[in-house]
Write an enzyme that holds these catalytic residues in place. Structure first.
Site, PDB file in Angstrom:
ATOM      1  N   PHE A 279     -56.055 -27.043  14.149  1.00 53.49           N
ATOM      2  CA  PHE A 279     -55.851 -26.205  15.335  1.00 53.49           C
ATOM      3  C   PHE A 279     -54.088 -25.816  15.498  1.00 53.49           C
ATOM      4  O   PHE A 279     -53.523 -26.714  14.933  1.00 53.49           O
ATOM      5  CB  PHE A 279     -56.201 -26.489  16.577  1.00 53.49           C
ATOM      6  CG  PHE A 279     -56.117 -25.767  17.842  1.00 53.49           C
ATOM      7  CD1 PHE A 279     -56.731 -24.641  17.787  1.00 53.49           C
ATOM      8  CD2 PHE A 279     -55.165 -26.066  18.892  1.00 53.49           C
ATOM      9  CE1 PHE A 279     -56.729 -23.750  19.020  1.00 53.49           C
ATOM     10  CE2 PHE A 279     -55.058 -25.082  19.856  1.00 53.49           C
ATOM     11  CZ  PHE A 279     -55.868 -23.940  20.082  1.00 53.49           C
TER      12      PHE A 279
ATOM     13  N   HIS B 169     -58.797 -35.198  18.873  1.00 58.30           N
ATOM     14  CA  HIS B 169     -60.200 -35.465  18.524  1.00 58.30           C
ATOM     15  C   HIS B 169     -60.799 -36.493  18.681  1.00 58.30           C
ATOM     16  O   HIS B 169     -61.876 -37.083  18.571  1.00 58.30           O
ATOM     17  CB  HIS B 169     -60.783 -34.617  17.273  1.00 58.30           C
ATOM     18  CG  HIS B 169     -60.328 -33.438  17.284  1.00 58.30           C
ATOM     19  ND1 HIS B 169     -60.348 -32.682  15.871  1.00 58.30           N
ATOM     20  CD2 HIS B 169     -59.655 -32.308  17.867  1.00 58.30           C
ATOM     21  CE1 HIS B 169     -59.914 -31.246  16.076  1.00 58.30           C
ATOM     22  NE2 HIS B 169     -59.668 -31.253  17.186  1.00 58.30           N
TER      23      HIS B 169
END
Length: 386
Positions: free
Chosen positions: A88, A162
């Site tokens: 990202f 994450h």
């Protein structure tokens, strides 16, 4: 695709009376910011303990967590930060926004984590940090990264957005001797809509980060004697109260996602042309933030159309991240002195995964086995129709 009932998945975010109780507790304490209340400080203690870290600092979001960590690690104008090309965009922008150059390197085509050899080859005298991203909750090769750091003196910053609760060879994120940054954005494994946190292995970095996240002002200052240049990244008491409840729920959810991924990855692997994200036996707790798979050889346009079909069939499906250097944002500030073509040539795996990878939201892995079977059937039909 054959007609079949749409699969049913749990909603996200999840909450119950624990979050309600926490919000009321924060409301009724009468102080709604961290310098007067107790929720943020208590959450930091609980989060640090959960991850085996000496110190935790809660901040406004995961991007700010990365920026703040890099700043206290000595990153700024004239320096470089090595990031995986497949991630990202916050991973690279965090470095770029504080004046550094983000240097993308390739990934492993099976795990989607940073290629440590590629990172080693990219180190220069200006490199101040290597930033592995624990993609979808699968920890990067922390043994090789630790050796690289020891050999070069370049510290590691774990982008663990994450990876709340992940482990590497039995060690939790906070036990690996490096700074780690987390996100609590709405889709993350634990969330307050937004929010972030940092884990620190030593007091000096923690204290420096605390100052800078609170406008450079010491905790006990009453006379506006700001000691360093900082900004306001303080988390509020309401968000912290929600995160405390979310943290208590996380271990059971992680265990369930792990079991469900074992089934779904097997079902996906049985579909011709589909390759689920690989693993690493040393990463003995994968948090499965995303259920990721590739369709090698598919064009990006066909992959995008396939995702549209999956969404129409009721799956929370998404295209994979675009390689950071394939975005206009990457080139606005802090880009290396290379062309897109030059970076792409040294990042062939990132090029491929960006074009052929699909991911499903982790709430899929909280569903029962029958709904995972339906999910695999939908994916099989969609891939066959390409």
């Amino acid at each position: 695709m054959n007609a079949r009932p749409a699969p049913e998945f749990p909603t996200w975010p999840q909450y119950d009376d624990a979050e309600r109780t926490g919000l009321i507790r924060a409301l009724e304490q009468g102080q709604w910011w961290r310098m007067g209340g107790t929720e943020v400080a208590t959450f930091e203690e609980e989060f640090a303990d959960f991850h085996g870290a000496p110190h935790a600092l809660a901040v406004t979001n995961g991007t700010h967590a990365l920026e703040l960590a890099l700043q206290v690690m000595g990153v700024g104008p004239g320096t470089e930060v090595i990031v995986p090309a497949f991630t990202f965009i916050s991973s690279s922008q965090a470095a770029q926004r504080i004046g550094a150059v983000a240097v993308p390197v390739d990934i492993d085509p099976d795990t989607y984590n940073i290629d440590v050899a590629a990172a080693a080859a990219a180190i220069t005298p200006r490199t101040r940090a290597v930033m592995p991203v624990h993609m979808a909750g699968l920890m990067a090769d922390m043994d090789a990264l630790g050796k690289l750091s020891a050999d070069t003196g370049v510290p590691v910053l774990q982008d663990a957005a994450h990876a709340q609760g992940a482990r590497w060879q039995g060690k939790r994120v906070g036990e690996l001797g490096s700074v780690a940054a987390f996100s609590f954005q709405n889709g993350k494994l634990m969330t307050a809509g937004e929010g972030g946190a940092l884990l620190f292995p030593e007091s000096d970095l923690y204290e420096s980060a605390f100052l800078r996240h609170s406008c450079g002002r010491p905790r006990t200052d009453r006379h506006y004697l700001h000691q360093v240049a900082g900004t306001n990244m303080r988390l509020n008491e309401f968000s912290a109260s929600v995160l405390r409840a979310q943290l208590r729920r996380l271990p059971a959810q992680t265990e369930l996602r792990d079991r469900r991924w074992a089934l779904l990855s097997r079902l996906l692997g049985d579909i011709e042309g589909v390759v689920p994200q690989g693993g690493d036996v040393r990463a003995d707790q994968n948090t499965h933030y995303m259920a990721m798979f590739r369709i090698p050889g598919i064009s990006e346009a066909d992959r995008n159309a396939l995702v549209d079909r999956l969404v129409d069939a009721g799956l929370p499906a998404f295209t994979a991240f675009r390689a950071v250097y394939r975005t206009d944002a990457f080139w606005e500030i802090g880009a290396p002195d290379e062309s897109v073509r030059q970076i792409a040539e040294r990042c062939p795996n990132s090029e491929a995964v960006s074009a052929d990878c699909v991911w499903l939201h982790h709430r899929v892995l909280l569903a029962d086995e029958r709904n995972l079977e339906i999910t695999a059937e939908i994916i099989a039909d969609a891939v066959a129709a390409v």
